[in-house]
Design a protein around this motif. Sequence first.
Motif, PDB file in Angstrom:
ATOM      1  N   LYS A   1    -102.354  24.056  26.991  1.00 15.37           N
ATOM      2  CA  LYS A   1    -101.222  23.162  27.270  1.00 15.37           C
ATOM      3  C   LYS A   1    -101.763  22.415  27.248  1.00 15.37           C
ATOM      4  N   PHE A   2    -102.459  21.795  26.828  1.00 17.33           N
ATOM      5  CA  PHE A   2    -103.405  20.248  27.362  1.00 17.33           C
ATOM      6  C   PHE A   2    -102.202  19.229  28.215  1.00 17.33           C
ATOM      7  N   ALA A   3    -101.065  19.184  26.975  1.00 19.66           N
ATOM      8  CA  ALA A   3    -100.366  18.158  27.284  1.00 19.66           C
ATOM      9  C   ALA A   3     -99.231  18.412  28.855  1.00 19.66           C
ATOM     10  N   GLU A   4     -98.946  19.432  28.720  1.00 15.78           N
ATOM     11  CA  GLU A   4     -98.540  20.063  29.884  1.00 15.78           C
ATOM     12  C   GLU A   4     -99.370  19.855  30.871  1.00 15.78           C
ATOM     13  N   TYR A   5    -100.677  20.493  31.194  1.00 16.13           N
ATOM     14  CA  TYR A   5    -101.179  20.347  31.734  1.00 16.13           C
ATOM     15  C   TYR A   5    -101.119  18.489  32.652  1.00 16.13           C
ATOM     16  N   LEU A   6    -101.176  17.263  31.393  1.00 14.98           N
ATOM     17  CA  LEU A   6    -100.943  16.509  32.008  1.00 14.98           C
ATOM     18  C   LEU A   6     -99.989  15.584  32.683  1.00 14.98           C
ATOM     19  N   ASN A   7     -99.191  16.550  31.813  1.00 18.42           N
ATOM     20  CA  ASN A   7     -97.797  16.083  32.199  1.00 18.42           C
ATOM     21  C   ASN A   7     -96.852  16.378  34.140  1.00 18.42           C
TER      22      ASN A   7
END
Length: 117
Positions: free
Chosen positions: A65-71
């Motif tokens: 969940k890379f986008a969630e990680y960045l968030n």
Amino acid sequence: MYLAPINTDLLLFEAEKESLYLALVEQLNKDFNLANESIDLALRITPDNLKSQLHEKIYRLISYKFAEYLNLLYIVDVSEEAIKKLDGSDLVILAEQVSFLILKREWQKVWFRNRYK
């Protein structure tokens, strides 16, 4: 003057020593919830369990969940420069290093809030 601990174990030891460990766990839960990535750390979690649960959660976020990680990094306010300095060739090590950066930033928030309340 604030001096950031140099590793996770020292950070957690210092949080316990200053009676701010519970506040640190609460801050982690709060920011993970704000990022819609609940981690549900029990308030009585041991430092070792905290370390391993955080590491596992970050590893899963990076992997799936890379986008969630960045968030999450944005919500916690982890330095982009610090993240860019990390070597991402081994995801297990990367997750461990990112976990420390998150803990360090959360500890900073808790420490300053306690110091200047």
